[in-house]
Design an enzyme around this catalytic site. Structure first.
Site, PDB file in Angstrom:
ATOM      1  N   ASP A 132       0.878  -1.167   0.000  1.00  0.00           N
ATOM      2  CA  ASP A 132       0.000   0.000   0.000  1.00  0.00           C
ATOM      3  C   ASP A 132       0.919   1.223   0.000  1.00  0.00           C
ATOM      4  OD1 ASP A 132      -1.654   2.116   0.658  1.00  0.00           O
ATOM      5  OD2 ASP A 132      -2.819   0.969   2.118  1.00  0.00           O
ATOM      6  N   SER A 152      -2.085  14.230 -13.422  1.00  0.00           N
ATOM      7  CA  SER A 152      -3.277  14.312 -14.279  1.00  0.00           C
ATOM      8  C   SER A 152      -3.340  15.728 -14.810  1.00  0.00           C
ATOM      9  CB  SER A 152      -4.536  14.037 -13.453  1.00  0.00           C
ATOM     10  OG  SER A 152      -5.696  14.415 -14.190  1.00  0.00           O
ATOM     11  N   TYR A 158      -9.639  15.383  -5.953  1.00  0.00           N
ATOM     12  CA  TYR A 158      -8.756  14.676  -6.900  1.00  0.00           C
ATOM     13  C   TYR A 158      -7.816  15.680  -7.569  1.00  0.00           C
ATOM     14  CZ  TYR A 158      -7.265  11.801 -10.860  1.00  0.00           C
ATOM     15  OH  TYR A 158      -6.516  11.118 -11.792  1.00  0.00           O
ATOM     16  N   LYS A 201      -3.616  15.904  -7.325  1.00  0.00           N
ATOM     17  CA  LYS A 201      -2.717  15.843  -8.480  1.00  0.00           C
ATOM     18  C   LYS A 201      -1.894  17.130  -8.591  1.00  0.00           C
ATOM     19  CE  LYS A 201      -3.793  11.690  -9.819  1.00  0.00           C
ATOM     20  NZ  LYS A 201      -2.789  10.598  -9.745  1.00  0.00           N
TER      21      LYS A 201
HETATM   22  N1  LIG Z   1      -7.713   6.850 -16.264  1.00  0.00           N
HETATM   23  C1  LIG Z   1      -7.603   8.155 -16.445  1.00  0.00           C
HETATM   24  O1  LIG Z   1      -8.369   8.768 -17.207  1.00  0.00           O
HETATM   25  C2  LIG Z   1      -6.513   8.924 -15.747  1.00  0.00           C
HETATM   26  C3  LIG Z   1      -6.291  10.253 -16.140  1.00  0.00           C
HETATM   27  C4  LIG Z   1      -5.298  10.976 -15.500  1.00  0.00           C
HETATM   28  C5  LIG Z   1      -4.544  10.386 -14.504  1.00  0.00           C
HETATM   29  N2  LIG Z   1      -4.776   9.099 -14.131  1.00  0.00           N
HETATM   30  C6  LIG Z   1      -3.939   8.556 -13.059  1.00  0.00           C
HETATM   31  O2  LIG Z   1      -3.235   7.422 -13.544  1.00  0.00           O
HETATM   32  C7  LIG Z   1      -2.989   6.506 -12.469  1.00  0.00           C
HETATM   33  C8  LIG Z   1      -3.510   5.131 -12.860  1.00  0.00           C
HETATM   34  O3  LIG Z   1      -4.891   5.239 -13.127  1.00  0.00           O
HETATM   35  P1  LIG Z   1      -5.736   4.059 -13.796  1.00  0.00           P
HETATM   36  O4  LIG Z   1      -6.768   4.734 -14.622  1.00  0.00           O
HETATM   37  O5  LIG Z   1      -4.839   3.055 -14.418  1.00  0.00           O
HETATM   38  O6  LIG Z   1      -6.435   3.462 -12.478  1.00  0.00           O
HETATM   39  P2  LIG Z   1      -6.953   1.999 -12.113  1.00  0.00           P
HETATM   40  O7  LIG Z   1      -7.968   2.138 -11.043  1.00  0.00           O
HETATM   41  O8  LIG Z   1      -7.335   1.269 -13.373  1.00  0.00           O
HETATM   42  O9  LIG Z   1      -5.642   1.310 -11.500  1.00  0.00           O
HETATM   43  C9  LIG Z   1      -5.056   1.806 -10.315  1.00  0.00           C
HETATM   44  C10 LIG Z   1      -4.256   0.693  -9.642  1.00  0.00           C
HETATM   45  O10 LIG Z   1      -3.699   1.248  -8.444  1.00  0.00           O
HETATM   46  C11 LIG Z   1      -3.858   0.311  -7.396  1.00  0.00           C
HETATM   47  N3  LIG Z   1      -3.912   1.021  -6.107  1.00  0.00           N
HETATM   48  C12 LIG Z   1      -4.916   1.799  -5.629  1.00  0.00           C
HETATM   49  N4  LIG Z   1      -4.607   2.250  -4.399  1.00  0.00           N
HETATM   50  C13 LIG Z   1      -3.375   1.754  -4.096  1.00  0.00           C
HETATM   51  C14 LIG Z   1      -2.519   1.855  -2.960  1.00  0.00           C
HETATM   52  N5  LIG Z   1      -2.888   2.543  -1.866  1.00  0.00           N
HETATM   53  N6  LIG Z   1      -1.323   1.221  -2.989  1.00  0.00           N
HETATM   54  C15 LIG Z   1      -0.956   0.490  -4.076  1.00  0.00           C
HETATM   55  N7  LIG Z   1      -1.730   0.344  -5.172  1.00  0.00           N
HETATM   56  C16 LIG Z   1      -2.929   0.972  -5.186  1.00  0.00           C
HETATM   57  C17 LIG Z   1      -5.175  -0.409  -7.705  1.00  0.00           C
HETATM   58  O11 LIG Z   1      -5.244  -1.667  -7.049  1.00  0.00           O
HETATM   59  C18 LIG Z   1      -5.107  -0.518  -9.231  1.00  0.00           C
HETATM   60  O12 LIG Z   1      -4.467  -1.709  -9.637  1.00  0.00           O
HETATM   61  C19 LIG Z   1      -3.680   7.102 -11.252  1.00  0.00           C
HETATM   62  O13 LIG Z   1      -2.731   7.818 -10.482  1.00  0.00           O
HETATM   63  C20 LIG Z   1      -4.716   8.049 -11.856  1.00  0.00           C
HETATM   64  O14 LIG Z   1      -5.070   9.074 -10.986  1.00  0.00           O
HETATM   65  C21 LIG Z   1      -5.741   8.352 -14.741  1.00  0.00           C
END
Ligand SMILES: NC(=O)c1ccc[n+]([C@@H]2O[C@H](COP(=O)([O-])OP(=O)(O)OC[C@H]3O[C@@H](n4cnc5c(N)ncnc54)[C@H](O)[C@@H]3O)[C@@H](O)[C@H]2O)c1
Length: 261
Positions: A62, A142, A155, A159
């Site tokens: 975590d 983000s 959020y 970021k």
């Molecule tokens: N999807 C989007 O549109 C988007 C856009 C901008 C930024 N992001 C950022 O990209 C990153 C990945 O996003 P995603 O869309 O792949 O999300 P997702 O939910 O598909 O995957 C996130 C992963 O992080 C893991 N996770 C969550 N909390 C955790 C913790 N405390 N310790 C360890 N692991 C943990 C989850 O188990 C999951 O496998 C994030 O930081 C998100 O904010 C995503």
């Protein structure tokens, strides 16, 4: 020789989504990859081993637990000989609500994972890399880190913190050969985005394809949503020797949706 041959990389939150695509890409580009996640990422590590014929590993952790993260990174160095690349990707979204309706629990959780998690990663990874003479830290922020968005206030703030931490760390760690950059994805197609869409529309299975076509048509100049592979490609370049003069950057990766710096 591949761009990341002999490099050891850790990707947090790598069991799915952007982190998973990034782990696959770094492995394909020659790195030894340690995939870290709250949920057991062992199957992905095993698949990477089969695919590349090289050793990789999975670790359950975590990112909000700074001590555990430091211990895990020390273990990577003990096992694989170095820590060259750390991708602080783990993150969570928030229920889409105005700030005046947002709970303490949401604030604490989103800040703990997105901001504190990245702080923990920079502190632990930065210390190890500075001592060993260099490395690359890549934080997944983000585009909302640069523009607070209504109903995504916490959020966005988390970021924004990632971008500020990136800049401070770049100044502090540059003299030690460690570069620190942030990637600012726009609207990417992942489970996190689809969950957000369900929560927004109130439908259990919203027509994601139709929604994406309409959204991209209205707002994204390249007329498509982002893909995990888009993020993976940029991270791979930031992890490589070619990026050695870039640090402290927060790079928009949004198909033109975010045109501000
Ligand atoms: N999807 C989007 O549109 C988007 C856009 C901008 C930024 N992001 C950022 O990209 C990153 C990945 O996003 P995603 O869309 O792949 O999300 P997702 O939910 O598909 O995957 C996130 C992963 O992080 C893991 N996770 C969550 N909390 C955790 C913790 N405390 N310790 C360890 N692991 C943990 C989850 O188990 C999951 O496998 C994030 O930081 C998100 O904010 C995503």
């Amino acid at each position: 020789m591949k761009a990341l041959t002999a490099k050891v990389a850790v990707v947090t939150g790598a069991r799915q989504g952007l982190g998973e695509a990034t782990a696959r890409r770094l492995a394909d580009d020659g790195a030894t990859v340690v995939v870290a996640d709250l949920q057991d990422p062992g199957a992905l590590a095993a698949e990477l081993e089969q695919r590349t014929g090289r050793r990789h590993a999975g670790v359950v952790l975590d990112v909000t637990d700074g001590r555990r993260l430091r211990a895990a990174l020390d273990d990577v160095v003990a096992r694989f000989g170095s820590l060259d690349v750390l991708v602080n990707n783990a993150g969570v979204s928030q229920p889409q609500l105005p700030l005046i309706e947002t709970t303490d629990e949401t604030y604490e959780h989103v800040m703990a994972v997105n901001a504190r998690g990245v702080f923990n990663g920079i502190r632990a990874g930065g210390a190890i890399m500075a001592e060993s003479g260099g490395g690359r830290i890549i934080n997944i922020a983000s585009y909302l880190g640069k523009r607070g968005l209504a109903t995504f206030g916490v959020y966005s703030a988390s970021k924004g913190a990632v971008i500020s931490l990136t800049q401070a760390a770049a100044e502090e760690l540059g003299p030690y050969g460690v570069t620190v950059n942030a990637v600012c994805p726009g609207t990417m197609v992942t489970q996190l985005m689809l969950d957000t869409l369900s929560a927004t529309t109130g439908e259990e299975n919203p027509d994601a394809e139709a929604w994406m076509r309409a959204y991209a048509g209205d707002r994204i100049p390249v007329r498509r949503m982002g893909r995990p592979a888009d993020v993976a490609g940029l991270v791979s370049w930031l992890a490589s020797d070619d990026s050695s003069y870039m640090t402290g950057a927060a790079l928009n990766l949004s198909g033109g949706e975010a045109l501000y710096f």
